[in-house]
Design an enzyme around this catalytic site. Structure first.
Site, PDB file in Angstrom:
ATOM      1  N   TYR A 306       0.804  -1.211  -0.071  1.00 36.06           N
ATOM      2  CA  TYR A 306       0.083   0.027   0.093  1.00 36.06           C
ATOM      3  C   TYR A 306       0.925   1.437   0.005  1.00 36.06           C
ATOM      4  CZ  TYR A 306      -3.215  -3.205   2.473  1.00 36.06           C
ATOM      5  OH  TYR A 306      -3.938  -4.389   2.906  1.00 36.06           O
ATOM      6  N   CYS A 332      14.043 -12.093  -1.257  1.00 31.84           N
ATOM      7  CA  CYS A 332      14.634 -11.894  -2.782  1.00 31.84           C
ATOM      8  C   CYS A 332      13.444 -11.268  -3.554  1.00 31.84           C
ATOM      9  CB  CYS A 332      15.290 -13.232  -3.283  1.00 31.84           C
ATOM     10  SG  CYS A 332      16.667 -13.987  -2.473  1.00 31.84           S
TER      11      CYS A 332
END
Ligand SMILES: *Cc1c(COP(=O)(O)O)cnc(C)c1O
Length: 404
Positions: A306, A332
């Site tokens: 968000y 990752c």
């Protein structure tokens, strides 16, 4: 005096329980609940904690002990609330896109239900007729909230029954003699503006005459909390006052009154929570200094999902000079918690705390990259209790079945 844990307390908790660590401060939740109940004291109002923000059963029990109900977004949240000893009349299930089987299960448990599709309402009517008063979740076509990803009431939103389908809704209700006891809207999150709630009431006030069994107006959640140091607090008493004036002139003036329900999530638990992490590596690429912490989007996804702001403080080097850092995770993926943030000089091993970590923090965590989920600790009346142990290797294998 606002309730918060001191830097020293946070360091002690990190030393004692290890990192990464979620910490929740009970008295802060209480303070927030009291702001709501005091703010709305002149209206007949009830609060149901939107527990999708944080479902640890100790939190559910604590919030219930304050007098607050629990709002659920899945049947499993209903089961958790029942498991936590919360009586069914204090549990609300506001559904969204769920199967009818879940509604049947919710009826079996006797909780309050808000239905969010005509399709499920029709199935409900066929099966239960007038025997189980129920609520409907409407989509008021209001654009509200911090950003589009957390806005749920606008006209392209999947949530609720669009109010322009009122005739279809009334048809289903009449045909099956369904007793509609609640009209519900939830327009979005991060709302600080009283007008959004007033607008919601305005939309609903035009509908109430169609529902003779109506007892409750449910305005959902979404009260904003401060995130950045300069953010202001949402003025609950001001919102309540505006709502009251509007209700008295527009809704309670024909001899009918309704109870007001709210479903605060963030407002109750965002600020009570802290995610304490530790710096794994520092990386200076000449343009930027990365502080890589022992956490990632697997523990707190809000900044990536968000663009949420979480205030960060270096607990371990409070008197050092401030420098600019980009705080990243160990997953990752690009999991950046903060870009170009001023922090007291960071060294490898320092504790960095992320604030506002109570709502949608642990709750949205995962085992991505086969990392462990953090432990959770509750601080109550000055004592710290472990309320969820950190994952162990066995947890990663728990549901796997070896066939090869
Ligand atoms: C998520 C949700 C809430 C809580 O929203 P907050 O922004 O955390 O207050 C309330 N009601 C419903 C139906 C929700 O889906």
């Amino acid at each position: 005096m606002p309730q918060s844990l001191t830097h020293t307390q946070l360091v002690e908790l990190a030393d004692r329980f290890g990192t990464p660590l979620y910490v929740y401060h009970a008295e802060k939740i209480k303070e927030q609940y009291e702001k709501l109940t005091e703010g709305f004291s002149s209206l007949d109002s009830r609060f149901f904690f939107a527990c999708k923000a944080l479902t640890n059963i100790n939190i559910l029990k604590y919030i219930h002990s304050l007098g607050c109900g629990i709002d659920c977004s899945s049947i499993n949240e209903v089961k958790l609330a029942l498991h936590a000893g919360i009586p069914e009349e204090k549990i609300l299930y506001t559904s969204n896109g769920i199967s009818f089987a879940e509604i049947e299960e919710a009826v079996q448990s006797g909780v309050h239900i808000n239905i969010d599709s005509l399709s499920n309402l029709e199935k409900f009517g066929k099966k239960y007729g007038n025997t189980y008063p129920v609520g409907v979740r409407l989509r008021p076509n209001i654009l509200a909230g911090g950003n589009l990803k957390i806005s749920t009431g606008h006209e392209k939103s999947k949530f609720g029954i669009p109010i322009d389908q009122l005739d279809l809704l009334k048809g289903i209700v009449a045909e099956n003699s369904i007793r509609i006891k609640t009209l519900h809207i939830h327009t979005g999150s991060d709302i600080k503006d009283a007008d959004v709630f007033v607008h919601g009431i305005k939309v609903l006030s035009e509908l109430v005459s169609h529902f003779p069994d109506l007892e409750v107006i449910d305005l959902g959640g979404g009260f904003k909390v401060p995130y950045e140091p300069e953010d202001e607090e949402t003025d609950i008493a001001f919102i309540a006052d505006k709502l009251k004036k509007y209700l008295e002139t527009h809704l309670f003036n024909k001899g009918r009154t309704f109870q007001l329900w709210f479903e605060p999530g963030k407002y109750l638990v965002s600020e009570c929570g802290y995610l304490i992490t530790q710096v794994n590596v520092l990386k200076d690429n000449g343009v930027q200094i990365f502080a890589g912490i022992n956490s990632g989007l697997n523990h707190l996804i809000r900044p990536m999902m968000y663009d949420a702001y979480h205030h960060i403080v270096n607990l371990s080097n409070p008197h050092a000079e401030e420098k600019v850092y980009t705080v990243t995770g160990y997953i990752c993926e690009t999991d950046t918690f903060a870009t170009d943030r001023l922090l007291h000089e960071v060294r490898e091993g320092d504790y960095l705390v992320l604030y506002n970590a109570g709502a949608y923090g642990f709750e949205m965590s995962s085992n991505y990259n086969s990392r462990y989920k953090p432990a959770e600790v509750l601080v109550k009346e000055g004592d710290a209790f472990l309320i969820r142990r950190r994952d162990e290797f066995e947890d990663l294998l728990k549901n796997q079945i070896t066939v090869v």
